[in-house]
Design an enzyme around this catalytic site. Sequence first.
Site, PDB file in Angstrom:
ATOM      1  N   GLY A  12     -21.808  32.593  18.372  1.00 49.90           N
ATOM      2  CA  GLY A  12     -22.102  31.617  17.319  1.00 49.90           C
ATOM      3  C   GLY A  12     -21.655  32.026  15.924  1.00 49.90           C
ATOM      4  O   GLY A  12     -22.230  31.567  14.929  1.00 49.90           O
ATOM      5  N   SER A  13     -20.613  32.852  15.838  1.00 46.49           N
ATOM      6  CA  SER A  13     -20.157  33.217  14.484  1.00 46.49           C
ATOM      7  C   SER A  13     -19.567  31.993  13.764  1.00 46.49           C
ATOM      8  O   SER A  13     -19.672  31.874  12.545  1.00 46.49           O
ATOM      9  CB  SER A  13     -19.148  34.365  14.523  1.00 46.49           C
ATOM     10  OG  SER A  13     -17.940  33.965  15.114  1.00 46.49           O
ATOM     11  N   ASN A  14     -18.978  31.079  14.528  1.00 46.78           N
ATOM     12  CA  ASN A  14     -18.488  29.846  13.886  1.00 46.78           C
ATOM     13  C   ASN A  14     -19.652  28.981  13.423  1.00 46.78           C
ATOM     14  O   ASN A  14     -19.583  28.364  12.358  1.00 46.78           O
ATOM     15  CB  ASN A  14     -17.569  29.064  14.835  1.00 46.78           C
ATOM     16  CG  ASN A  14     -16.166  29.647  14.838  1.00 46.78           C
ATOM     17  OD1 ASN A  14     -15.396  29.435  13.904  1.00 46.78           O
ATOM     18  ND2 ASN A  14     -15.842  30.420  15.864  1.00 46.78           N
ATOM     19  N   MET A  79     -18.318  27.001  26.429  1.00 45.60           N
ATOM     20  CA  MET A  79     -17.427  27.452  27.504  1.00 45.60           C
ATOM     21  C   MET A  79     -17.427  26.554  28.747  1.00 45.60           C
ATOM     22  O   MET A  79     -16.952  26.959  29.798  1.00 45.60           O
ATOM     23  CB  MET A  79     -17.782  28.893  27.905  1.00 45.60           C
ATOM     24  CG  MET A  79     -17.669  29.892  26.761  1.00 45.60           C
ATOM     25  SD  MET A  79     -16.075  29.825  25.905  1.00 45.60           S
ATOM     26  CE  MET A  79     -15.059  30.733  27.063  1.00 45.60           C
ATOM     27  N   LEU A  81     -16.418  22.700  30.489  1.00 45.29           N
ATOM     28  CA  LEU A  81     -15.578  21.521  30.314  1.00 45.29           C
ATOM     29  C   LEU A  81     -16.481  20.289  30.415  1.00 45.29           C
ATOM     30  O   LEU A  81     -17.143  20.078  31.435  1.00 45.29           O
ATOM     31  CB  LEU A  81     -14.512  21.501  31.421  1.00 45.29           C
ATOM     32  CG  LEU A  81     -13.322  20.591  31.213  1.00 45.29           C
ATOM     33  CD1 LEU A  81     -12.559  20.954  29.928  1.00 45.29           C
ATOM     34  CD2 LEU A  81     -12.375  20.684  32.413  1.00 45.29           C
ATOM     35  N   ASN A  96     -13.078  20.566  18.742  1.00 47.58           N
ATOM     36  CA  ASN A  96     -13.184  21.934  19.256  1.00 47.58           C
ATOM     37  C   ASN A  96     -12.303  22.854  18.413  1.00 47.58           C
ATOM     38  O   ASN A  96     -11.322  22.407  17.802  1.00 47.58           O
ATOM     39  CB  ASN A  96     -12.704  21.968  20.706  1.00 47.58           C
ATOM     40  CG  ASN A  96     -12.830  23.334  21.344  1.00 47.58           C
ATOM     41  OD1 ASN A  96     -13.831  24.033  21.147  1.00 47.58           O
ATOM     42  ND2 ASN A  96     -11.824  23.748  22.092  1.00 47.58           N
ATOM     43  N   HIS A  98      -9.996  26.391  18.805  1.00 46.69           N
ATOM     44  CA  HIS A  98      -9.397  27.209  19.857  1.00 46.69           C
ATOM     45  C   HIS A  98      -8.570  28.329  19.227  1.00 46.69           C
ATOM     46  O   HIS A  98      -7.806  28.085  18.291  1.00 46.69           O
ATOM     47  CB  HIS A  98      -8.505  26.332  20.745  1.00 46.69           C
ATOM     48  CG  HIS A  98      -7.941  27.092  21.892  1.00 46.69           C
ATOM     49  ND1 HIS A  98      -8.691  27.432  23.012  1.00 46.69           N
ATOM     50  CD2 HIS A  98      -6.711  27.627  22.080  1.00 46.69           C
ATOM     51  CE1 HIS A  98      -7.929  28.127  23.828  1.00 46.69           C
ATOM     52  NE2 HIS A  98      -6.723  28.267  23.295  1.00 46.69           N
TER      53      HIS A  98
HETATM   54  C1  GRF Z   1     -13.929  31.309  19.040  1.00 51.07           C
HETATM   55  O1  GRF Z   1     -12.890  32.233  19.043  1.00 51.07           O
HETATM   56  C2  GRF Z   1     -13.422  29.926  19.329  1.00 51.07           C
HETATM   57  O2  GRF Z   1     -12.108  29.706  18.915  1.00 51.07           O
HETATM   58  C3  GRF Z   1     -13.486  29.844  20.829  1.00 51.07           C
HETATM   59  O3  GRF Z   1     -14.642  30.559  21.170  1.00 51.07           O
HETATM   60  C4  GRF Z   1     -14.915  31.546  20.176  1.00 51.07           C
HETATM   61  C5  GRF Z   1     -16.339  31.376  19.748  1.00 51.07           C
HETATM   62  O4  GRF Z   1     -16.764  32.418  18.912  1.00 51.07           O
HETATM   63  N1  GRF Z   1     -13.488  28.484  21.292  1.00 51.07           N
HETATM   64  P1  GRF Z   1     -18.217  32.353  18.231  1.00 51.07           P
HETATM   65  O5  GRF Z   1     -19.228  32.150  19.353  1.00 51.07           O
HETATM   66  O6  GRF Z   1     -18.231  31.209  17.259  1.00 51.07           O
HETATM   67  O7  GRF Z   1     -18.393  33.685  17.566  1.00 51.07           O
END
Ligand code: GRF
Length: 183
Positions: A12-14, A79, A81, A96, A98
């Site tokens: 969840g860093s994003n 993760m 689909l 999304n 990627h």
């Molecule tokens: C990211 O690299 C994103 O591009 C991919 O999954 C990863 C998720 O990272 N889809 P985080 O869980 O947000 O740290």
Amino acid sequence: MAGIVVLLSGSGSNLAAIMENELPVKFVMSNNSKAYGIDRANKKKIPSFVQSDLKILELHVTKLCLSNDIDLIVLAGFMKLLSPAFVAAWKGKIINIHPSLLPSFPGARAIEQAFEYGVKYTGVTVHYVDEGMDTGQIIAQEPIKIAKNDTIKNLYGKIHKVEHKLYPKVIKNLLKWKLIKAY
Ligand code: GRF
């Protein structure tokens, strides 16, 4: 106020970057009870929901979107689909991120594959979600140079750094300009 739902499966860093940018995250959902992203949501007192059964999870997201003012479903390291029926119902409202320059290296091992292949540039893509695996229309991309002395570890770091800037920026623009597509 308009809001977003974030779906994730891992660290969840994003999500953290999205929250730091004060974007209106109303709910965080996961298929994985061990996802650290759920802890991050709880710390910020954002309601969360975990369900390993994808059908039930999709139903819950649908209910939330219908009964709340949700503009965007944001996948951030989710993760699984999504089912064609769910994608069709929310087409143009699911995005999304990627870790490659799509259409190169779709799927779960994008960073490693780009590194192993020896490409000189990889990058990050934000795209709408369709029924395929990382095949939806591209919204934004940012290239990243792979230097000779890069290791897989620091490439991960470079990619995440770009993701954490690009994703909040794209989400902000989509919400601001109401560019969420109505098919
Ligand atoms: C990211 O690299 C994103 O591009 C991919 O999954 C990863 C998720 O990272 N889809 P985080 O869980 O947000 O740290």
